[in-house]
Design an enzyme around this catalytic site. Structure first.
Site, PDB file in Angstrom:
ATOM      1  N   LYS A  35      16.147 -30.274  13.479  1.00 49.26           N
ATOM      2  CA  LYS A  35      15.722 -29.514  14.670  1.00 49.26           C
ATOM      3  C   LYS A  35      15.234 -30.477  15.761  1.00 49.26           C
ATOM      4  O   LYS A  35      14.952 -31.646  15.468  1.00 49.26           O
ATOM      5  CB  LYS A  35      14.623 -28.525  14.267  1.00 49.26           C
ATOM      6  N   HIS A 163       6.231 -22.067   3.929  1.00 47.24           N
ATOM      7  CA  HIS A 163       5.926 -23.344   4.588  1.00 47.24           C
ATOM      8  C   HIS A 163       4.449 -23.685   4.386  1.00 47.24           C
ATOM      9  O   HIS A 163       3.590 -22.814   4.527  1.00 47.24           O
ATOM     10  CB  HIS A 163       6.251 -23.219   6.081  1.00 47.24           C
ATOM     11  N   ARG A 222      12.952 -29.222   1.861  1.00 52.24           N
ATOM     12  CA  ARG A 222      13.324 -29.200   3.283  1.00 52.24           C
ATOM     13  C   ARG A 222      12.630 -30.311   4.065  1.00 52.24           C
ATOM     14  O   ARG A 222      11.854 -30.049   4.977  1.00 52.24           O
ATOM     15  CB  ARG A 222      12.905 -27.871   3.935  1.00 52.24           C
ATOM     16  N   TYR A 273      -1.487 -46.503  39.779  1.00 52.15           N
ATOM     17  CA  TYR A 273      -2.238 -45.354  40.293  1.00 52.15           C
ATOM     18  C   TYR A 273      -3.684 -45.385  39.815  1.00 52.15           C
ATOM     19  O   TYR A 273      -3.943 -45.718  38.652  1.00 52.15           O
ATOM     20  CB  TYR A 273      -1.615 -44.047  39.789  1.00 52.15           C
ATOM     21  N   CYS A 321       3.372 -44.855  34.764  1.00 57.76           N
ATOM     22  CA  CYS A 321       3.899 -43.977  35.815  1.00 57.76           C
ATOM     23  C   CYS A 321       5.055 -43.153  35.241  1.00 57.76           C
ATOM     24  O   CYS A 321       5.390 -43.283  34.068  1.00 57.76           O
ATOM     25  CB  CYS A 321       4.435 -44.807  36.978  1.00 57.76           C
ATOM     26  N   MET A 322       5.688 -42.348  36.074  1.00 57.54           N
ATOM     27  CA  MET A 322       6.797 -41.523  35.593  1.00 57.54           C
ATOM     28  C   MET A 322       7.981 -42.390  35.157  1.00 57.54           C
ATOM     29  O   MET A 322       8.628 -42.103  34.136  1.00 57.54           O
ATOM     30  CB  MET A 322       7.256 -40.543  36.683  1.00 57.54           C
ATOM     31  N   ASP A 323       8.259 -43.457  35.887  1.00 56.46           N
ATOM     32  CA  ASP A 323       9.479 -44.235  35.643  1.00 56.46           C
ATOM     33  C   ASP A 323       9.241 -45.694  35.273  1.00 56.46           C
ATOM     34  O   ASP A 323      10.180 -46.399  34.924  1.00 56.46           O
ATOM     35  CB  ASP A 323      10.349 -44.215  36.907  1.00 56.46           C
TER      36      ASP A 323
HETATM   37  C1  LIG Z   1       9.973 -28.429  10.592  1.00 55.95           C
HETATM   38  C2  LIG Z   1       9.989 -27.736   9.300  1.00 55.95           C
HETATM   39  C3  LIG Z   1      10.247 -28.437   8.115  1.00 55.95           C
HETATM   40  C4  LIG Z   1      10.314 -29.942   8.059  1.00 55.95           C
HETATM   41  O1  LIG Z   1       9.002 -30.430   8.242  1.00 55.95           O
HETATM   42  P1  LIG Z   1       8.642 -31.980   8.010  1.00 55.95           P
HETATM   43  O2  LIG Z   1       7.170 -32.020   8.048  1.00 55.95           O
HETATM   44  O3  LIG Z   1       9.267 -32.717   9.130  1.00 55.95           O
HETATM   45  O4  LIG Z   1       9.207 -32.341   6.706  1.00 55.95           O
HETATM   46  C5  LIG Z   1      10.396 -27.711   6.948  1.00 55.95           C
HETATM   47  N1  LIG Z   1      10.264 -26.373   6.946  1.00 55.95           N
HETATM   48  C6  LIG Z   1       9.981 -25.661   8.057  1.00 55.95           C
HETATM   49  C7  LIG Z   1       9.841 -24.191   7.970  1.00 55.95           C
HETATM   50  C8  LIG Z   1       9.815 -26.310   9.275  1.00 55.95           C
HETATM   51  O5  LIG Z   1       9.522 -25.608  10.363  1.00 55.95           O
END
Ligand SMILES: *Cc1c(COP(=O)(O)O)cnc(C)c1O
Length: 384
Positions: A35, A163, A222, A273, A321-323
């Site tokens: 993601k 989770h 995961r 700045y 700065c930004m850049d």
């Molecule tokens: C992002 C996410 C993960 C992975 O998390 P990590 O801490 O990067 O391993 C697993 N399960 C869910 C539901 C997540 O949102």
């Protein structure tokens, strides 16, 4: 190409995945989180390596992230970990992306979309809230929800997940909380089975739990952040080795730029700045073409933040700065020349003295945020 670039080392990515796989039981499936553009590393390239290295699932957060992988020809099952809005559901279904569901309204939207598309037996996974307090059905309602899914006759319960909120912390109370979440998850699985429905693939372990809780692998893990070479907060290499768990991760991203100009400053002259830094003595300042528009946050403009050139470190001066930003290389430094490479953070092998994890520690955040916030303006250069 711009002087500022993020080197993405796919060999390190591959090795990290192999290190993770060594910790898995033979039958445990692997779902790799790609993601947010693979935490800033480039979703398609990272997903391809993940699949080559045996990922059974890829995880995304939004429909577009899933579509991007499908358009790149990736056929691996994709799970979408966040919710989407009703108008996105047809796109999700068309691209065979498996949603996390946990309420009847959302489930019926998916069922309707599948009927329109002529799809039957479309996989969905149940999300269970065991204490993260984000999405998910309460554990004792999982069986009822599974029945609602099966009753649609077009959807199929392909799996169930939860989770963890505290698995990256090593305090005893946190470990107890994770264990309680796990027990609640097992009770949710049981409630599905008690309803006479097969729960499918059961999964709960994020990176931290994948490393530290081998007893919580269930059918699939995961991980995300560890794939990209960073330990999950307190669950670091030292903590793990005390538990006889040996896993060596290497950062995949090295952020680099070049010295674009070297300018001499006299005592009393200021940089940037707000004039937050004033030269206490005569010195030379190197200008780097990287700023918060690239993801080098303005709040990194602080004591302790330093970059490396040919293995030596130099402190940031004034506000980012930004850049652009400025570093102090000292008067007539023979080691630094215009157009030399500068490493902001990355793998030690690439000459970095700090990783994104170190930057995170210094600036009060987590490595996830450091790499994810490197913006699109920074070209990703893939090293195979
Ligand atoms: C992002 C996410 C993960 C992975 O998390 P990590 O801490 O990067 O391993 C697993 N399960 C869910 C539901 C997540 O949102």
């Amino acid at each position: 190409m711009r002087a500022t670039r993020a080197i993405i080392n796919l060999t390190n990515l591959r090795n990290n995945i192999r290190e993770i796989k060594k910790l898995l039981k033979k039958q445990t499936r692997l779902c790799i989180s790609v993601k947010a553009n693979a935490y800033g590393h480039g979703a398609v390239e990272c997903a391809r390596v993940a699949v080559e290295e045996g990922a059974d699932f890829l995880a995304v957060a939004t429909p577009e992230e899933g579509v991007q992988l499908r358009n790149a020809g990736i056929k691996t099952p994709i799970i979408m970990l966040s919710l989407c809005s009703p108008e996105e559901i047809d796109l999700v279904v068309k691209n065979d992306i498996t949603p996390f569901v946990f309420d009847e309204e959302y489930i019926l939207y998916f069922a309707e979309s599948c009927r329109k598309a002529g799809k039957t037996c479309y996989n969905v996974h149940i999300a269970v809230d065991t204490g993260m307090g984000r999405i998910g059905v309460k554990p004792d309602k999982a069986g009822d929800l599974a029945a609602i899914i099966e009753k649609t006759s077009v959807l199929h319960l392909g799996g169930i997940g939860t989770h963890f909120a505290l698995s990256d912390d090593t305090e005893e109370t946190s470990k107890v909380y994770t264990k309680e979440q796990y027990e609640k998850f097992l009770s949710a699985i049981k409630s599905v089975k008690d309803a006479g429905i097969d729960p499918g693939i059961c999964h709960c372990a994020n990176s931290a739990a994948t490393l530290a809780c081998p007893d919580m692998q269930l059918d699939m893990v995961r991980p995300g952040i560890i794939v990209y070479g960073y330990y999950a907060d307190k669950v670091n290499e030292e903590y793990l080795s005390k538990k006889q768990i040996f896993v060596h991760l290497e950062p995949v991203m090295t952020l680099q730029t070049k010295v674009c100009s070297i300018r001499s400053f006299s005592k009393g002259e200021s940089v940037g700045y707000g004039r937050t830094w004033v030269a206490k003595e005569d010195t030379d300042i190197a200008v780097l073409p990287i700023g918060y528009g690239d993801g080098l946050m303005r709040r990194f403009s602080k004591e302790g933040f330093a970059v490396s050139i040919h293995g030596k470190t130099y402190p940031i001066r004034g506000r980012i700065c930004m850049d652009q930003c400025m570093i102090d290389i000292g008067k007539n430094n023979p080691d630094v020349h215009r157009w030399d490479d500068v490493i902001i953070f990355g793998s030690q092998k690439d000459g970095a003295h700090q990783s994104a994890e170190d930057v995170a520690g210094l600036t009060g955040t987590i490595s996830y945020e450091i790499t994810t916030c490197i913006t699109n303006r920074v070209p990703r250069v893939i090293h195979k």
